[in-house]
Design a protein around this motif. Structure first.
Motif, PDB file in Angstrom:
ATOM      1  N   GLN A  20       2.166  -0.885  -0.219  1.00 11.22           N
ATOM      2  CA  GLN A  20       0.935  -1.274   0.404  1.00 11.22           C
ATOM      3  C   GLN A  20      -0.071  -1.585  -0.678  1.00 11.22           C
ATOM      4  O   GLN A  20       0.076  -1.167  -1.811  1.00 11.22           O
ATOM      5  CB  GLN A  20       0.412  -0.173   1.334  1.00 11.22           C
ATOM      6  CG  GLN A  20       1.375   0.141   2.472  1.00 11.22           C
ATOM      7  CD  GLN A  20       0.750   1.031   3.523  1.00 11.22           C
ATOM      8  OE1 GLN A  20      -0.447   1.175   3.589  1.00 11.22           O
ATOM      9  NE2 GLN A  20       1.575   1.627   4.341  1.00 11.22           N
ATOM     10  N   GLN A  26      -6.450  -3.979   1.028  1.00  8.99           N
ATOM     11  CA  GLN A  26      -5.569  -4.544   2.035  1.00  8.99           C
ATOM     12  C   GLN A  26      -4.659  -3.438   2.555  1.00  8.99           C
ATOM     13  O   GLN A  26      -4.413  -2.450   1.880  1.00  8.99           O
ATOM     14  CB  GLN A  26      -4.731  -5.666   1.430  1.00  8.99           C
ATOM     15  CG  GLN A  26      -5.581  -6.832   0.922  1.00  8.99           C
ATOM     16  CD  GLN A  26      -4.761  -7.798   0.097  1.00  8.99           C
ATOM     17  OE1 GLN A  26      -4.105  -7.417  -0.857  1.00  8.99           O
ATOM     18  NE2 GLN A  26      -4.803  -9.053   0.484  1.00  8.99           N
ATOM     19  N   SER A  27      -4.149  -3.627   3.769  1.00 15.68           N
ATOM     20  CA  SER A  27      -3.366  -2.551   4.355  1.00 15.68           C
ATOM     21  C   SER A  27      -2.051  -2.993   4.962  1.00 15.68           C
ATOM     22  O   SER A  27      -1.232  -2.155   5.296  1.00 15.68           O
ATOM     23  CB  SER A  27      -4.193  -1.821   5.429  1.00 15.68           C
ATOM     24  OG  SER A  27      -4.584  -2.725   6.442  1.00 15.68           O
ATOM     25  N   ALA A  28      -1.822  -4.284   5.135  1.00 15.85           N
ATOM     26  CA  ALA A  28      -0.573  -4.737   5.739  1.00 15.85           C
ATOM     27  C   ALA A  28       0.592  -4.459   4.802  1.00 15.85           C
ATOM     28  O   ALA A  28       0.513  -4.697   3.602  1.00 15.85           O
ATOM     29  CB  ALA A  28      -0.641  -6.226   6.053  1.00 15.85           C
ATOM     30  N   VAL A  29       1.663  -3.957   5.361  1.00 17.51           N
ATOM     31  CA  VAL A  29       2.834  -3.626   4.553  1.00 17.51           C
ATOM     32  C   VAL A  29       3.599  -4.897   4.204  1.00 17.51           C
ATOM     33  O   VAL A  29       3.784  -5.780   5.037  1.00 17.51           O
ATOM     34  CB  VAL A  29       3.744  -2.645   5.311  1.00 17.51           C
ATOM     35  CG1 VAL A  29       5.041  -2.398   4.542  1.00 17.51           C
ATOM     36  CG2 VAL A  29       3.018  -1.331   5.550  1.00 17.51           C
ATOM     37  N   ASP A  30       4.036  -5.006   2.956  1.00 17.06           N
ATOM     38  CA  ASP A  30       4.904  -6.101   2.549  1.00 17.06           C
ATOM     39  C   ASP A  30       6.319  -5.765   3.004  1.00 17.06           C
ATOM     40  O   ASP A  30       6.883  -4.766   2.566  1.00 17.06           O
ATOM     41  CB  ASP A  30       4.851  -6.271   1.028  1.00 17.06           C
ATOM     42  CG  ASP A  30       3.452  -6.629   0.553  1.00 17.06           C
ATOM     43  OD1 ASP A  30       2.856  -5.810  -0.164  1.00 17.06           O
ATOM     44  OD2 ASP A  30       2.963  -7.704   0.915  1.00 17.06           O
ATOM     45  N   PRO A  31       6.915  -6.567   3.884  1.00 16.86           N
ATOM     46  CA  PRO A  31       8.179  -6.194   4.513  1.00 16.86           C
ATOM     47  C   PRO A  31       9.309  -5.879   3.539  1.00 16.86           C
ATOM     48  O   PRO A  31      10.155  -5.032   3.829  1.00 16.86           O
ATOM     49  CB  PRO A  31       8.523  -7.420   5.371  1.00 16.86           C
ATOM     50  CG  PRO A  31       7.211  -8.061   5.646  1.00 16.86           C
ATOM     51  CD  PRO A  31       6.387  -7.828   4.424  1.00 16.86           C
ATOM     52  N   ASP A  71       3.189 -16.390  -0.796  1.00 17.02           N
ATOM     53  CA  ASP A  71       2.983 -15.177  -1.572  1.00 17.02           C
ATOM     54  C   ASP A  71       2.452 -15.470  -2.977  1.00 17.02           C
ATOM     55  O   ASP A  71       2.149 -14.554  -3.740  1.00 17.02           O
ATOM     56  CB  ASP A  71       4.290 -14.373  -1.687  1.00 17.02           C
ATOM     57  CG  ASP A  71       4.186 -12.975  -1.081  1.00 17.02           C
ATOM     58  OD1 ASP A  71       3.076 -12.576  -0.677  1.00 17.02           O
ATOM     59  OD2 ASP A  71       5.218 -12.278  -1.032  1.00 17.02           O
ATOM     60  N   GLY A 123       0.081  -6.736   0.219  1.00 16.85           N
ATOM     61  CA  GLY A 123      -0.597  -6.340   1.433  1.00 16.85           C
ATOM     62  C   GLY A 123      -0.940  -7.460   2.380  1.00 16.85           C
ATOM     63  O   GLY A 123      -1.855  -7.333   3.189  1.00 16.85           O
ATOM     64  N   ASN A 124      -0.194  -8.574   2.318  1.00 17.63           N
ATOM     65  CA  ASN A 124      -0.481  -9.704   3.200  1.00 17.63           C
ATOM     66  C   ASN A 124       0.494  -9.794   4.369  1.00 17.63           C
ATOM     67  O   ASN A 124       0.487 -10.774   5.106  1.00 17.63           O
ATOM     68  CB  ASN A 124      -0.477 -11.014   2.413  1.00 17.63           C
ATOM     69  CG  ASN A 124       0.852 -11.297   1.725  1.00 17.63           C
ATOM     70  OD1 ASN A 124       1.730 -10.438   1.688  1.00 17.63           O
ATOM     71  ND2 ASN A 124       0.997 -12.493   1.178  1.00 17.63           N
ATOM     72  N   GLY A 125       1.347  -8.793   4.499  1.00 13.39           N
ATOM     73  CA  GLY A 125       2.247  -8.757   5.647  1.00 13.39           C
ATOM     74  C   GLY A 125       3.485  -9.610   5.515  1.00 13.39           C
ATOM     75  O   GLY A 125       4.268  -9.718   6.455  1.00 13.39           O
ATOM     76  N   ILE A 126       3.692 -10.225   4.330  1.00 11.91           N
ATOM     77  CA  ILE A 126       4.908 -11.004   4.106  1.00 11.91           C
ATOM     78  C   ILE A 126       5.499 -10.630   2.757  1.00 11.91           C
ATOM     79  O   ILE A 126       4.787 -10.246   1.828  1.00 11.91           O
ATOM     80  CB  ILE A 126       4.655 -12.524   4.147  1.00 11.91           C
ATOM     81  CG1 ILE A 126       3.661 -12.948   3.053  1.00 11.91           C
ATOM     82  CG2 ILE A 126       4.153 -12.961   5.512  1.00 11.91           C
ATOM     83  CD1 ILE A 126       3.552 -14.439   2.869  1.00 11.91           C
TER      84      ILE A 126
END
Length: 353
Positions: A20, A26-31, A71, A123-126
């Motif tokens: 994270q 930022q808080s979105a998890v990088d998959p 990314d 942390g951008n969710g991708i």
């Protein structure tokens, strides 16, 4: 004389890290973060509370970068192309991996992979997180179809030094024995460019090589470059990696993967959109092994340190004195296998300025 990118596209057991970017707000998890065991080995997430590399520029002198990769695109500064210019004056492009002919060669996915390791958005969710998630990337294409000349690589290094790069990453190298040519002054373009960059206060990080040889390949061999050998997920020296030996002993180790033991034992990162292998099952990401993957890990940590206001000498000192030798636990003690040891980002950013 030509150099080639040090690609060992091994597919290699699993170490888990949920990445994270809280340090960046930022808080979105990088998959794919759970597959990034290299970040855990470097202790990069622990370092992010202190530095995320903001304000630093890492020049990736390589096969070019996919300028539209989600990314990477938000992190890019203007780049340049030196390979494949033909009769055109160089630079003849903007660092795109496809080159001036508009064709993306399969081996030229390499530079995009290297760039992501160093500084992909976190942390951008991708996808993944880079080692220095707030550093910028300067894409410099000095290799075409996986290889390039000393002259083009040297020109790329000089361009980076003259256009604001703080760190230059060289995940490329010539065959073992080529060190003799530079020692005799017969192939000086890259050697001299590294010296030029270093004089301008730029940290130059280079891959040791993948031939299981005793010496760092050139350009990692050259004075002014920090040579990086590779480790696997168990912190053991990777079997393909050259040893961390060079005349000035400026060498360390970092995660490079195991090779040939499945995708998750290697290093996950970005590749040009749609170029991911079916074996690893991602369109825009893939897993490779090599000292090519180890070098940008160190380049990323160098950016974390540079963002603290350290100069090039201070960055190298922090990297080497805080690096740890696996198994024995020593720090900052040189040995021919690991150099000064595996780079420890959390310890390095706490080193007094």
């Amino acid at each position: 004389m030509r150099m080639r990118a040090l690609i060992t596209a091994g597919l290699v057991g699993l170490s888990v890290l949920a990445t994270q970017a809280a340090a960046s707000g930022q808080s979105a998890v990088d998959p794919l973060g759970e597959k990034q065991w290299g970040l855990a080995q470097l202790r990069a997430p622990e370092a992010w509370a202190t530095s995320t590399g903001a304000g630093q520029v890492i020049a990736v002198v390589d096969t070019g970068v996919d300028l539209g990769h989600p990314d990477l695109a938000p992190k890019l500064v203007p780049g340049a192309t030196f390979a494949g210019c033909g009769d055109r004056p160089a630079p003849c492009g903007n660092g795109d991996w496809r080159g001036v002919d508009g064709v993306g060669q399969p081996t030229d996915v390499h530079g995009t992979h290297v760039a992501g390791i160093a500084a992909a958005v976190a942390g951008n969710g991708i996808g993944i997180a880079g080692v220095a998630p707030d550093a910028r990337i300067m894409p410099i294409k000095a290799l075409e179809n996986g290889s390039g000349s000393f002259a083009d690589i040297g020109a790329g290094v000089r361009y980076a030094a003259d256009h604001g790069a703080n760190v230059v990453n060289l995940s490329l190298g010539a065959q073992p024995g080529t060190q003799l040519l530079t020692l005799l002054g017969l192939a000086n373009e890259t050697k001299d460019a590294i010296a030029y960059a270093r004089e301008k206060g730029v940290v130059v990080v280079a891959s040791a090589g993948n031939e299981t040889a005793p010496l760092c390949d050139t350009p990692a061999w050259e004075s002014g470059a920090l040579c990086v050998a590779a480790t696997d997920a168990d912190e053991l020296h990777s079997t393909y990696s050259n040893l961390a030996l060079k005349l000035d002993t400026r060498a360390v180790s970092a995660p490079g993967g195991k090779s040939k033991q499945g995708c998750d034992a290697d290093i996950w990162s970005t590749v040009p959109r749609g170029a991911g292998s079916s074996k690893c099952g991602q369109a825009d990401y893939d897993s490779f092994a090599g000292t090519s993957m180890a070098a940008p890990q160190v380049a990323g940590v160098a950016a974390l340190l540079g963002a603290q206001g350290r100069d090039a000498d201070g960055i190298e000192k922090a990297l080497m004195t805080t690096a740890r030798t696996p198994l024995v636990g020593l720090r900052g003690v040189f040995n021919p296998v690991y150099g000064y040891g595996v780079v420890d980002a959390a310890a390095a950013v706490q080193q007094p300025l």
